[in-house]
Design a protein around this motif. Structure first.
Motif, mmCIF file in Angstrom:
data_model
loop_
_atom_site.group_PDB
_atom_site.id
_atom_site.type_symbol
_atom_site.label_atom_id
_atom_site.label_comp_id
_atom_site.label_asym_id
_atom_site.label_seq_id
_atom_site.Cartn_x
_atom_site.Cartn_y
_atom_site.Cartn_z
ATOM 1 N N LEU A 140 0.954 -1.357 -0.736
ATOM 2 C CA LEU A 140 0.142 0.118 -0.103
ATOM 3 C C LEU A 140 1.065 1.108 0.037
ATOM 4 O O LEU A 140 0.577 2.345 -0.110
ATOM 5 C CB LEU A 140 -1.150 0.008 0.998
ATOM 6 N N GLU A 141 1.945 1.382 0.518
ATOM 7 C CA GLU A 141 3.180 2.633 0.388
ATOM 8 C C GLU A 141 3.344 2.614 -1.116
ATOM 9 O O GLU A 141 4.343 3.496 -1.662
ATOM 10 C CB GLU A 141 4.720 2.220 1.062
ATOM 11 N N ALA A 142 3.001 2.018 -1.889
ATOM 12 C CA ALA A 142 3.194 2.462 -3.529
ATOM 13 C C ALA A 142 2.838 3.322 -3.607
ATOM 14 O O ALA A 142 1.828 4.027 -4.127
ATOM 15 C CB ALA A 142 2.849 1.115 -4.337
ATOM 16 N N SER A 143 4.132 4.386 -4.764
ATOM 17 C CA SER A 143 3.344 5.766 -4.935
ATOM 18 C C SER A 143 3.271 5.548 -6.495
ATOM 19 O O SER A 143 3.815 5.131 -7.463
ATOM 20 C CB SER A 143 5.066 6.672 -4.963
ATOM 21 N N ILE A 144 2.002 5.891 -6.888
ATOM 22 C CA ILE A 144 1.005 6.344 -7.785
ATOM 23 C C ILE A 144 0.546 7.220 -8.472
ATOM 24 O O ILE A 144 0.601 8.339 -7.965
ATOM 25 C CB ILE A 144 -0.307 5.409 -7.985
ATOM 26 N N PRO A 145 1.908 7.023 -9.647
ATOM 27 C CA PRO A 145 1.974 9.085 -10.571
ATOM 28 C C PRO A 145 0.771 9.365 -10.514
ATOM 29 O O PRO A 145 -1.103 8.724 -10.664
ATOM 30 C CB PRO A 145 2.696 8.411 -11.646
ATOM 31 N N PRO A 146 -0.056 10.525 -9.894
ATOM 32 C CA PRO A 146 -1.063 11.274 -10.061
ATOM 33 C C PRO A 146 -1.563 11.369 -11.605
ATOM 34 O O PRO A 146 -0.529 11.813 -12.493
ATOM 35 C CB PRO A 146 -1.392 12.723 -9.281
ATOM 36 N N GLY A 147 -2.394 11.458 -12.043
ATOM 37 C CA GLY A 147 -3.381 11.395 -13.504
ATOM 38 C C GLY A 147 -3.452 10.613 -14.648
ATOM 39 O O GLY A 147 -2.829 11.256 -16.142
ATOM 40 N N ALA A 148 -2.279 10.069 -14.029
ATOM 41 C CA ALA A 148 -1.891 8.982 -15.234
ATOM 42 C C ALA A 148 -2.761 7.840 -16.159
ATOM 43 O O ALA A 148 -3.791 7.501 -15.780
ATOM 44 C CB ALA A 148 -1.066 7.878 -14.622
ATOM 45 N N PHE A 149 -2.405 7.631 -17.604
ATOM 46 C CA PHE A 149 -3.991 7.004 -18.108
ATOM 47 C C PHE A 149 -2.653 6.377 -18.860
ATOM 48 O O PHE A 149 -1.621 6.783 -19.783
ATOM 49 C CB PHE A 149 -4.657 8.037 -18.414
ATOM 50 N N LEU A 150 -3.815 5.612 -19.807
ATOM 51 C CA LEU A 150 -3.591 4.631 -21.280
ATOM 52 C C LEU A 150 -4.802 4.928 -22.411
ATOM 53 O O LEU A 150 -5.854 4.989 -21.795
ATOM 54 C CB LEU A 150 -3.454 3.605 -20.961
ATOM 55 N N ILE A 151 -4.461 5.342 -23.267
ATOM 56 C CA ILE A 151 -5.112 5.363 -24.254
ATOM 57 C C ILE A 151 -5.272 4.146 -25.109
ATOM 58 O O ILE A 151 -4.376 4.285 -25.917
ATOM 59 C CB ILE A 151 -5.115 6.535 -25.017
ATOM 60 N N ILE A 152 -6.361 3.382 -25.685
ATOM 61 C CA ILE A 152 -5.811 2.221 -26.036
ATOM 62 C C ILE A 152 -6.421 1.945 -27.396
ATOM 63 O O ILE A 152 -7.636 2.579 -28.063
ATOM 64 C CB ILE A 152 -6.735 0.909 -25.438
ATOM 65 N N ASP A 153 -5.216 1.849 -28.524
ATOM 66 C CA ASP A 153 -6.029 1.712 -29.742
ATOM 67 C C ASP A 153 -6.808 3.084 -30.224
ATOM 68 O O ASP A 153 -7.591 3.307 -31.250
ATOM 69 C CB ASP A 153 -6.394 0.556 -30.476
ATOM 70 N N GLY A 154 -6.698 4.965 -29.820
ATOM 71 C CA GLY A 154 -7.127 5.567 -29.917
ATOM 72 C C GLY A 154 -8.692 5.757 -29.927
ATOM 73 O O GLY A 154 -9.345 6.883 -30.154
ATOM 74 N N ARG A 155 -9.058 4.715 -29.068
ATOM 75 C CA ARG A 155 -10.500 4.965 -28.918
ATOM 76 C C ARG A 155 -10.505 5.788 -27.156
ATOM 77 O O ARG A 155 -11.431 5.704 -26.153
ATOM 78 C CB ARG A 155 -11.210 3.872 -29.653
ATOM 79 N N ARG A 156 -9.747 3.906 -26.730
ATOM 80 C CA ARG A 156 -10.557 3.643 -24.679
ATOM 81 C C ARG A 156 -9.558 4.794 -24.402
ATOM 82 O O ARG A 156 -8.030 4.227 -24.021
ATOM 83 C CB ARG A 156 -10.375 2.316 -24.729
ATOM 84 N N HIS A 157 -10.091 4.771 -23.469
ATOM 85 C CA HIS A 157 -8.955 5.983 -21.913
ATOM 86 C C HIS A 157 -9.141 4.775 -20.709
ATOM 87 O O HIS A 157 -10.297 4.616 -20.059
ATOM 88 C CB HIS A 157 -9.539 7.531 -22.010
ATOM 89 N N ILE A 158 -8.259 4.427 -20.332
ATOM 90 C CA ILE A 158 -8.341 4.238 -18.829
ATOM 91 C C ILE A 158 -7.177 4.780 -17.967
ATOM 92 O O ILE A 158 -5.758 5.105 -18.384
ATOM 93 C CB ILE A 158 -7.152 2.581 -19.295
#
Length: 273
Positions: A140-158
């Motif tokens: 639970l101490e892992a540091s997660i970058p804020p606002g990070a995302f993936l765009i899959i094949d130009g259509r889906r946002h994760i």
């Protein structure tokens, strides 16, 4: 399309003509881009309990990598101008926004010169989020970058909101890849010291970032991750206002292979331990 959306499309067409088309030339159709923007905005309208329509306030526009880089060099303020134009058009047509819109301009080496892709989402409420992960997968101490995302094949946002994201063909992965060249458990994205790192999990066909095979790679905004024919753009949304919108392009020498491996993924792939 109702009259309001037709009016919105006409306004966005003028906006595109004054910005993208003027800079990129005649092979980019202002009419087509405006139609895509309008449809994207309409598809992701959110209604509140009073029936007010909220337009998405985050947009990612993806071009062929070289054109994206040249466009940012020629017009460094273009994302701010586009964001202001979208804000004005949305408000004048009766749409509300949670925040001033932000535009991310990205380059994808896999796109052809005339291609352009648009995705949109609401800040703080991604179009799609990954499945809940098991608590024992990561500290639970892992540091997660804020606002990070993936765009899959130009259509889906994760949205990358958890410290571990498993990727592969198997249905229990956080991100399921429907590609014969993807292994059952193909890759993993893991938070480490405030950054996301992607690891290839001994897959048969490999994982590429910006066209180069990797075993692990610290993700930077604009990186293109390729698994089989599936391409994912990594980005980070800092939540800044449109006058300081961050932009990203891929490295100018990134040229991923356009060929595909000729084998089918082996169903007997062992799960990475």
């Amino acid at each position: 399309m109702n009259e309001r959306l037709k009016r919105l499309e006409r306004q966005l067409e003028r906006l595109v003509e004054d910005s993208l088309t003027r800079l990129l030339g005649a092979d980019v159709s202002a009419t087509a881009v405006a139609a895509d923007l309008t449809r994207t905005m309409e598809d992701h309208l959110r209604l509140d309990e009073l029936g007010n329509a909220f337009a998405p306030d985050c947009y990612a526009i993806t071009l062929e990598a070289g054109r994206a880089e040249r466009l940012l060099e020629q017009a460094p303020d273009i994302t701010r101008d586009l964001a202001q134009g979208i804000l004005t058009a949305a408000r004048e047509n009766g749409f509300l926004l949670d925040h001033e819109p932000t535009i991310t301009l990205a380059g994808d080496p896999a796109l052809r010169t005339q291609e352009l892709q648009i995705v949109a989402w609401h800040s703080g409420k991604a179009l799609e989020s990954t499945q809940a992960m098991m608590r024992d997968e990561v500290s639970l101490e892992a540091s997660i970058p804020p606002g990070a995302f993936l765009i899959i094949d130009g259509r889906r946002h994760i949205a990358l909101e958890q410290a571990v994201l498993n990727i592969g063909r198997r249905s229990d992965n956080h991100l399921v890849i429907q590609d014969a060249h993807a292994s059952r458990l193909h890759a993993q994205i893991r938070a480490r010291e405030g950054r996301f790192v992607i690891f290839d999990l001994g897959s048969m066909s490999g994982t590429k970032v910006n066209g180069r095979p990797i075993s692990q790679h610290i993700l930077q905004p604009g990186d293109v991750v390729a698994i089989g024919a599936v391409r994912m753009v990594y980005g980070e949304d800092s939540g800044v206002s449109s006058d300081s919108t961050s932009t990203f392009v891929y490295p100018p020498d990134a040229r991923p292979s356009r060929t595909r491996d000729s084998f089918e993924a082996d169903e007997s792939d062992e799960m990475f331990e």
